[in-house]
Structure formats: structure tokens, C-alpha cells
Design a protein around this motif. Structure first.
Motif, short mmCIF file in Angstrom:
data_model
loop_
_atom_site.label_atom_id
_atom_site.label_comp_id
_atom_site.label_asym_id
_atom_site.label_seq_id
_atom_site.Cartn_x
_atom_site.Cartn_y
_atom_site.Cartn_z
N ARG A 60 0.69 -1.15 -0.09
CA ARG A 60 0.05 0.08 -0.07
C ARG A 60 0.89 1.26 -0.20
NH1 ARG A 60 -4.83 1.53 4.05
NH2 ARG A 60 -5.35 3.67 3.41
N PHE A 61 1.86 1.45 0.84
CA PHE A 61 2.75 2.44 0.92
C PHE A 61 3.93 2.57 0.47
CE2 PHE A 61 -0.15 2.33 4.67
CZ PHE A 61 -1.14 3.43 4.48
N GLY A 62 4.66 1.28 -0.21
CA GLY A 62 5.80 1.49 -0.65
C GLY A 62 6.88 0.53 0.33
N GLU A 63 7.92 0.32 -0.21
CA GLU A 63 9.03 -0.63 0.24
C GLU A 63 9.62 0.34 1.61
OE1 GLU A 63 13.10 -3.06 0.05
OE2 GLU A 63 12.02 -2.42 -1.91
N VAL A 64 9.66 -0.62 2.72
CA VAL A 64 10.35 0.24 4.09
C VAL A 64 11.77 -0.28 3.85
CG1 VAL A 64 10.43 0.03 6.54
CG2 VAL A 64 8.21 0.18 5.19
N ALA A 65 12.67 0.50 4.15
CA ALA A 65 14.13 0.53 3.98
C ALA A 65 14.47 -0.23 5.40
CB ALA A 65 15.07 1.73 4.02
N SER A 66 15.32 -1.36 5.21
CA SER A 66 16.06 -2.23 6.33
C SER A 66 17.31 -1.56 6.64
CB SER A 66 15.74 -3.51 6.08
OG SER A 66 16.50 -4.08 5.03
#
Length: 78
Positions: A60-66
Motif C-alpha cells: 500500500r505505501f511502498g517498501e520500507v528500508a531495512s
């Protein structure tokens, strides 16, 4: 319902349980806000639920950086 703020977590385990300490790190100190003790079977279901929710979030919101741009891990989880 109430809740507590946490921006870090420590994980420990024994043969029978996992201990999750949720901390609020505000330099120069960290405070344990909550300790959750669960059986390995419960933790495995929790991991699956978290993964499912993260997948839905990222869809929904885009990839979260790890990792940070410099390659350093984000967080402080161990």
C-alpha cells in the motif's frame, strides 16, 4: 486501550521461552517499557502475522528500508 512507545527491542531465549524486551532509547539511557515472554510456537505465529502485515503495508505505501543509505542496519535490534 493503552500502549507504550518503543524504538528498540532485545530478544533473548531459553529452551522453552522467548523474552522480548521493548525499550525506549532516549540518549543517554534506555528504559525497558515492556517485557513479553512467549512460547516458541507463539513467537512463530507472531512472526508470520508481522510478515503478512508488513507485506500488506509495503504493497500500500511502498517498501520500507531495512538499512540506512550508508549500509548500517536501521534500528538496534538484537
Amino acid at each position: 486501550m493503552g500502549g507504550v512507545y518503543s524504538n528498540s527491542m532485545l530478544v533473548m531465549h531459553t529452551q522453552n521461552e522467548f523474552i522480548l524486551d521493548f525499550l525506549a532509547v532516549v540518549p543517554p539511557q534506555a528504559t525497558v517499557n515492556s517485557r513479553v515472554i512467549v512460547r516458541p510456537e507463539t513467537l512463530k505465529r507472531m512472526i508470520a502475522a508481522l510478515k503478512d502485515n508488513m507485506d500488506k503495508f509495503e504493497a500500500r505505501f511502498g517498501e520500507v528500508a531495512s538499512k540506512k543509505p550508508d549500509g548500517e542496519d536501521v534500528g538496534g535490534y538484537s
